[in-house]
Motif scaffolding. Structure first.
Motif, PDB file in Angstrom:
ATOM      1  N   SER A  80     -18.098  31.955  21.621  1.00  0.00           N
ATOM      2  CA  SER A  80     -17.434  30.650  21.587  1.00  0.00           C
ATOM      3  C   SER A  80     -18.337  29.564  22.148  1.00  0.00           C
ATOM      4  O   SER A  80     -18.403  28.450  21.613  1.00  0.00           O
ATOM      5  N   ILE A  81     -19.036  29.872  23.221  1.00  0.00           N
ATOM      6  CA  ILE A  81     -19.958  28.893  23.812  1.00  0.00           C
ATOM      7  C   ILE A  81     -21.084  28.562  22.837  1.00  0.00           C
ATOM      8  O   ILE A  81     -21.456  27.386  22.663  1.00  0.00           O
ATOM      9  N   VAL A  82     -21.614  29.585  22.184  1.00  0.00           N
ATOM     10  CA  VAL A  82     -22.687  29.362  21.207  1.00  0.00           C
ATOM     11  C   VAL A  82     -22.172  28.540  20.029  1.00  0.00           C
ATOM     12  O   VAL A  82     -22.850  27.622  19.541  1.00  0.00           O
ATOM     13  N   GLY A  83     -20.970  28.854  19.566  1.00  0.00           N
ATOM     14  CA  GLY A  83     -20.411  28.119  18.432  1.00  0.00           C
ATOM     15  C   GLY A  83     -20.137  26.668  18.743  1.00  0.00           C
ATOM     16  O   GLY A  83     -20.274  25.800  17.875  1.00  0.00           O
ATOM     17  N   ILE A  84     -19.754  26.373  19.987  1.00  0.00           N
ATOM     18  CA  ILE A  84     -19.490  24.992  20.377  1.00  0.00           C
ATOM     19  C   ILE A  84     -20.786  24.210  20.559  1.00  0.00           C
ATOM     20  O   ILE A  84     -20.881  23.032  20.196  1.00  0.00           O
ATOM     21  N   SER A  85     -21.791  24.861  21.120  1.00  0.00           N
ATOM     22  CA  SER A  85     -23.020  24.153  21.485  1.00  0.00           C
ATOM     23  C   SER A  85     -23.907  23.828  20.292  1.00  0.00           C
ATOM     24  O   SER A  85     -24.671  22.859  20.333  1.00  0.00           O
ATOM     25  N   ASN A  86     -23.826  24.601  19.228  1.00  0.00           N
ATOM     26  CA  ASN A  86     -24.678  24.346  18.061  1.00  0.00           C
ATOM     27  C   ASN A  86     -24.046  23.292  17.161  1.00  0.00           C
ATOM     28  O   ASN A  86     -22.867  23.386  16.822  1.00  0.00           O
ATOM     29  N   PRO A  87     -24.818  22.297  16.752  1.00  0.00           N
ATOM     30  CA  PRO A  87     -24.261  21.251  15.874  1.00  0.00           C
ATOM     31  C   PRO A  87     -23.964  21.777  14.480  1.00  0.00           C
ATOM     32  O   PRO A  87     -24.459  22.823  14.066  1.00  0.00           O
ATOM     33  N   ASN A  88     -23.153  20.999  13.749  1.00  0.00           N
ATOM     34  CA  ASN A  88     -22.704  21.437  12.427  1.00  0.00           C
ATOM     35  C   ASN A  88     -23.856  21.604  11.438  1.00  0.00           C
ATOM     36  O   ASN A  88     -23.837  22.514  10.602  1.00  0.00           O
ATOM     37  N   PHE A  89     -24.864  20.712  11.510  1.00  0.00           N
ATOM     38  CA  PHE A  89     -25.924  20.798  10.511  1.00  0.00           C
ATOM     39  C   PHE A  89     -26.766  22.063  10.685  1.00  0.00           C
ATOM     40  O   PHE A  89     -27.307  22.598   9.711  1.00  0.00           O
ATOM     41  N   VAL A  90     -26.860  22.572  11.924  1.00  0.00           N
ATOM     42  CA  VAL A  90     -27.581  23.828  12.147  1.00  0.00           C
ATOM     43  C   VAL A  90     -26.800  24.991  11.533  1.00  0.00           C
ATOM     44  O   VAL A  90     -27.371  25.845  10.828  1.00  0.00           O
ATOM     45  N   LYS A  91     -25.501  25.030  11.802  1.00  0.00           N
ATOM     46  CA  LYS A  91     -24.681  26.108  11.246  1.00  0.00           C
ATOM     47  C   LYS A  91     -24.626  26.037   9.721  1.00  0.00           C
ATOM     48  O   LYS A  91     -24.679  27.067   9.033  1.00  0.00           O
ATOM     49  N   ALA A  92     -24.524  24.826   9.192  1.00  0.00           N
ATOM     50  CA  ALA A  92     -24.484  24.676   7.736  1.00  0.00           C
ATOM     51  C   ALA A  92     -25.791  25.143   7.097  1.00  0.00           C
ATOM     52  O   ALA A  92     -25.770  25.836   6.071  1.00  0.00           O
ATOM     53  N   THR A  93     -26.910  24.784   7.694  1.00  0.00           N
ATOM     54  CA  THR A  93     -28.206  25.195   7.148  1.00  0.00           C
ATOM     55  C   THR A  93     -28.387  26.707   7.211  1.00  0.00           C
ATOM     56  O   THR A  93     -28.888  27.328   6.257  1.00  0.00           O
ATOM     57  N   LEU A  94     -27.983  27.328   8.321  1.00  0.00           N
ATOM     58  CA  LEU A  94     -28.092  28.778   8.451  1.00  0.00           C
ATOM     59  C   LEU A  94     -27.208  29.494   7.439  1.00  0.00           C
ATOM     60  O   LEU A  94     -27.640  30.464   6.788  1.00  0.00           O
ATOM     61  N   LEU A  95     -25.973  29.047   7.292  1.00  0.00           N
ATOM     62  CA  LEU A  95     -25.070  29.655   6.322  1.00  0.00           C
ATOM     63  C   LEU A  95     -25.611  29.506   4.901  1.00  0.00           C
ATOM     64  O   LEU A  95     -25.542  30.440   4.089  1.00  0.00           O
ATOM     65  N   VAL A 119     -21.942  15.249   7.770  1.00  0.00           N
ATOM     66  CA  VAL A 119     -23.284  15.818   7.623  1.00  0.00           C
ATOM     67  C   VAL A 119     -23.240  17.077   6.761  1.00  0.00           C
ATOM     68  O   VAL A 119     -24.141  17.320   5.937  1.00  0.00           O
ATOM     69  N   VAL A 120     -22.186  17.874   6.941  1.00  0.00           N
ATOM     70  CA  VAL A 120     -22.057  19.096   6.135  1.00  0.00           C
ATOM     71  C   VAL A 120     -21.902  18.746   4.657  1.00  0.00           C
ATOM     72  O   VAL A 120     -22.478  19.411   3.790  1.00  0.00           O
ATOM     73  N   GLU A 121     -21.129  17.708   4.368  1.00  0.00           N
ATOM     74  CA  GLU A 121     -20.987  17.266   2.982  1.00  0.00           C
ATOM     75  C   GLU A 121     -22.327  16.841   2.400  1.00  0.00           C
ATOM     76  O   GLU A 121     -22.612  17.090   1.223  1.00  0.00           O
ATOM     77  N   LYS A 122     -23.137  16.198   3.214  1.00  0.00           N
ATOM     78  CA  LYS A 122     -24.462  15.770   2.741  1.00  0.00           C
ATOM     79  C   LYS A 122     -25.344  16.980   2.445  1.00  0.00           C
ATOM     80  O   LYS A 122     -26.053  17.016   1.432  1.00  0.00           O
ATOM     81  N   ILE A 123     -25.298  17.997   3.327  1.00  0.00           N
ATOM     82  CA  ILE A 123     -26.140  19.184   3.147  1.00  0.00           C
ATOM     83  C   ILE A 123     -25.742  19.953   1.890  1.00  0.00           C
ATOM     84  O   ILE A 123     -26.605  20.424   1.130  1.00  0.00           O
TER      85      ILE A 123
END
Length: 312
Positions: free
Chosen positions: A135-150, A247-251
């Motif tokens: 949960s801490i990792v999921g909160i601390s990482n911004p959306n564009f990082v998670k979107a790019t990894l996915l 940002v996710v929509e842009k990615i």
């Protein structure tokens, strides 16, 4: 209760008025010209454009004109897209963003409840610690990082989902997960804390001492007690999901409102920036109002305490 609802409606209207006022004057205070281009335009053309859009009038007249338009749900024309109005842009892009946001909100609530229940059931175990760290990792990482990894793992490498664009339901899964990760982690931590506090209550201890199955104790006693604190953040969480999806929509090249928000900022399209800000401010206020109604209906003590304060 009706007095409380009326008070919240009046407060929401005043808040929206304050948002519109602050946004208007902030846009006017930003240095620069919305008609500035790489190639300079003649002064006569610039003067004609300012006159056409009313930008040559005193600022108080511009303010009154803009506020009048808001009252009649007219957010004005776009300065960079002459054939488009802010209303038409919202009408075109918001249904896409709303669908994606609703899907992300559903995932957030479902995943938050599920992980919180598992964490509370395995309190102090490695499973609980893993969920807490995750949960801490999921909160601390911004959306564009998670979107790019996915996008890189599940679309490019594994080829399970489409890389980008908008069309079928499969196109929505990766961006919805990217948007929902942080809110679900917030809900997990909050509901888990509520469940831990509820576990010390006498009626919970009695139910467990009687040998009731954990699932029955969880769904009949723990969840109703633990979910009330989480309702307080569902309003801001809903707005955060919608705004956080820009940002996710842009990615993922999704034709939602997010692309217009980014374009308006880079183009200094003041009416579009103000219109989107006011619109999403209204969404936040409506979401908070709905959550307050749900909270009052589930916990009448909220309205009773408010009434007692007024009487005293």
């Amino acid at each position: 209760m009706w007095r409380l609802i009326l008070k919240k409606i009046v407060s929401a209207i005043m808040t929206l008025f304050a948002i519109a006022t602050i946004t208007f004057f902030l846009m006017k205070a930003i240095p620069g010209d919305p008609f500035a281009e790489e190639r300079p335009i003649p002064k006569e053309v610039r003067k004609a454009l300012n006159a056409y859009y009313g930008l040559d009038k005193p600022i108080w007249i511009q303010y009154l004109t803009y506020m009048k338009g808001i009252v009649f749900f007219d957010l004005g024309p776009s300065l960079k897209y002459p054939d488009r109005s802010v209303n038409s842009i919202l009408k075109e892009g918001f249904p896409v963003s709303a669908f994606l946001g609703a899907e992300a909100l559903f995932i957030s609530v479902l995943l938050g409840l599920y992980l919180a229940a598992i964490s509370a059931q395995n309190l102090g175990n490695p499973i609980d610690k893993a969920i807490t760290v995750g949960s801490i990792v999921g909160i601390s990482n911004p959306n564009f990082v998670k979107a790019t990894l996915l996008q890189y793992i599940f679309a490019i490498k594994l080829g399970i989902f489409p890389v980008a664009c908008w069309g079928t339901f499969r196109h929505t899964i990766l961006p919805a997960i990217a948007i929902a990760t942080a809110p679900s982690c917030h809900l997990t931590r909050l509901i888990r804390s509520g469940m831990i506090n509820a576990l010390s209550r006498d009626y919970i201890q009695t139910a467990r001492a009687k040998g009731l199955p954990w699932e029955r104790v969880l769904y009949r006693h723990l969840l109703p007690e633990a979910i009330l604190p989480a309702l307080g953040i569902l309003g801001p969480l809903t707005s955060g999901i919608l705004v956080g999806g820009f940002v996710v929509e842009k990615i993922f090249a999704i034709p939602g409102v997010g692309q217009w928000f980014i374009k308006s900022t880079s183009n200094r399209d003041y009416p579009l920036i103000m219109g989107l800000t006011i619109f999403y401010g209204a969404i936040l206020l409506i979401a908070n109002f709905i959550v307050d109604l749900i909270h009052i209906s589930l916990d009448p003590r909220v309205s009773n305490e408010t009434i007692k304060k007024k009487q005293s």
